[in-house]
Scaffold this active site. Sequence first.
Site, short mmCIF file in Angstrom:
data_model
loop_
_atom_site.label_atom_id
_atom_site.label_comp_id
_atom_site.label_asym_id
_atom_site.label_seq_id
_atom_site.Cartn_x
_atom_site.Cartn_y
_atom_site.Cartn_z
N HIS A 1 3.28 -0.83 3.37
CA HIS A 1 3.21 0.64 3.34
C HIS A 1 2.38 1.15 4.52
O HIS A 1 2.73 2.13 5.17
CB HIS A 1 2.56 1.12 2.04
CG HIS A 1 3.31 0.76 0.79
ND1 HIS A 1 2.83 -0.12 -0.15
CD2 HIS A 1 4.51 1.18 0.31
CE1 HIS A 1 3.68 -0.23 -1.14
NE2 HIS A 1 4.72 0.55 -0.90
N GLY B 1 11.06 1.30 5.00
CA GLY B 1 10.90 -0.11 5.33
C GLY B 1 12.22 -0.87 5.22
O GLY B 1 12.98 -0.67 4.27
N ARG C 1 5.17 -5.50 -6.35
CA ARG C 1 5.43 -6.39 -7.49
C ARG C 1 4.76 -7.76 -7.33
O ARG C 1 4.55 -8.46 -8.31
CB ARG C 1 6.94 -6.54 -7.73
CG ARG C 1 7.57 -5.27 -8.28
CD ARG C 1 9.05 -5.48 -8.59
NE ARG C 1 9.63 -4.29 -9.21
CZ ARG C 1 10.13 -3.26 -8.54
NH1 ARG C 1 10.12 -3.26 -7.22
NH2 ARG C 1 10.63 -2.21 -9.18
P1 AMP Z 1 7.81 1.41 -2.54
O1 AMP Z 1 6.42 1.87 -2.78
O2 AMP Z 1 8.05 0.01 -2.94
O3 AMP Z 1 8.84 2.39 -3.06
O4 AMP Z 1 8.00 1.41 -0.97
C1 AMP Z 1 7.76 2.54 -0.18
C2 AMP Z 1 8.24 2.29 1.23
O5 AMP Z 1 7.54 1.17 1.76
C3 AMP Z 1 9.74 1.94 1.27
O6 AMP Z 1 10.33 2.56 2.40
C4 AMP Z 1 9.71 0.45 1.40
O7 AMP Z 1 10.86 -0.08 2.03
C5 AMP Z 1 8.48 0.25 2.27
N1 AMP Z 1 7.99 -1.12 2.13
C6 AMP Z 1 7.75 -1.80 0.98
N2 AMP Z 1 7.38 -3.07 1.24
C7 AMP Z 1 7.40 -3.20 2.60
C8 AMP Z 1 7.14 -4.28 3.49
N3 AMP Z 1 6.80 -5.49 3.06
N4 AMP Z 1 7.26 -4.04 4.81
C9 AMP Z 1 7.62 -2.82 5.28
N5 AMP Z 1 7.88 -1.76 4.49
C10 AMP Z 1 7.79 -1.95 3.17
#
Ligand code: AMP
Length: 288
Positions: A37, A149, A189
């Site tokens: 993030h 991401g 997760r």
């Molecule tokens: P989430 O909180 O899982 O909904 O993710 C929020 C944003 O962070 C989304 O655009 C994800 O694709 C991005 N994201 C989550 N994990 C990663 C990672 N390991 N590397 C880059 N971006 C990420």
Amino acid sequence: MIVFQTISLLKEKLLALRFAGKKIGFVPTMGALHEGHLSLIAASKKQNDFTVCSIFINKAQFNNEEDFIKYPVTKEQDILQLAMAGTEIIFMPSPEEMQRYTSYEPLQYDLQNIENVLEGKYRPGHFQGVCQVVEKLLHIIMPDTLYLGQKDFQQCLVLDMLVRQMNIPVQIQVCPIARTPDGLAMSSRNMRLSEDGRKKATTIFKVLTEIKTNLTDTNWAACQQKARQQLLDNGFEKVDYIEMCDPHTLEILTYAPAGKEVVLLVAAFIENIRLIDNMKTSASILTN
Ligand code: AMP
């Protein structure tokens, strides 16, 4: 840094910034923040005057109640990390605040075949839920650029489709997958994995790398089967999919001509936690 909980106050602030000609980058998240993030925040900070990060656990995108209940919540830590990363604005609405924002029934988005494959197939309704919330957030924030991401490869394609269909004037920037030194794709997760589970979870990265290195004169079905077995032999309980797809349409491929750009995508369960990962590569002569 300012933390907003109400839409009206956030909109007022953003209106003033836009009026002053400031560029706004937006990073939507569900919290439980990690370096993945923060890499999106860093990309936004480089290219904009102000970065808005939203933290909202969107129930509509969980097709599994247990996954929703167990989703990690680390609010204070998140705020601290965002402050240290120099984020100017955090938006943390309650579900009621988001619910109040529109009176119309949620739209049914036309996501074509992208909704029926991979995550769409295994998580029915997931992408409709993602679109409902991201569309609202984009209307509220009206950023110049939306930072996503590559970790959620299919979601990037879905949101690209959403902004084009709804004529939302925003650029999308997809940032690379942030990984731990041993290759595990960072994910909120992962916090639920045991130390042993976390180590074994790196098998996803290993199989993706192995497929990528061996994508020459390979029989895809055999490659797929070997990777599945490797995951099962290393602590994964279930593999939803290991697929090779066209990176633009997500058409599932069984064969790819030399030099064709493909994306390899995996979803599998370890310690009852579903992990996803992907890797782009260029295929060489493959047969099915
Ligand atoms: P989430 O909180 O899982 O909904 O993710 C929020 C944003 O962070 C989304 O655009 C994800 O694709 C991005 N994201 C989550 N994990 C990663 C990672 N390991 N590397 C880059 N971006 C990420």
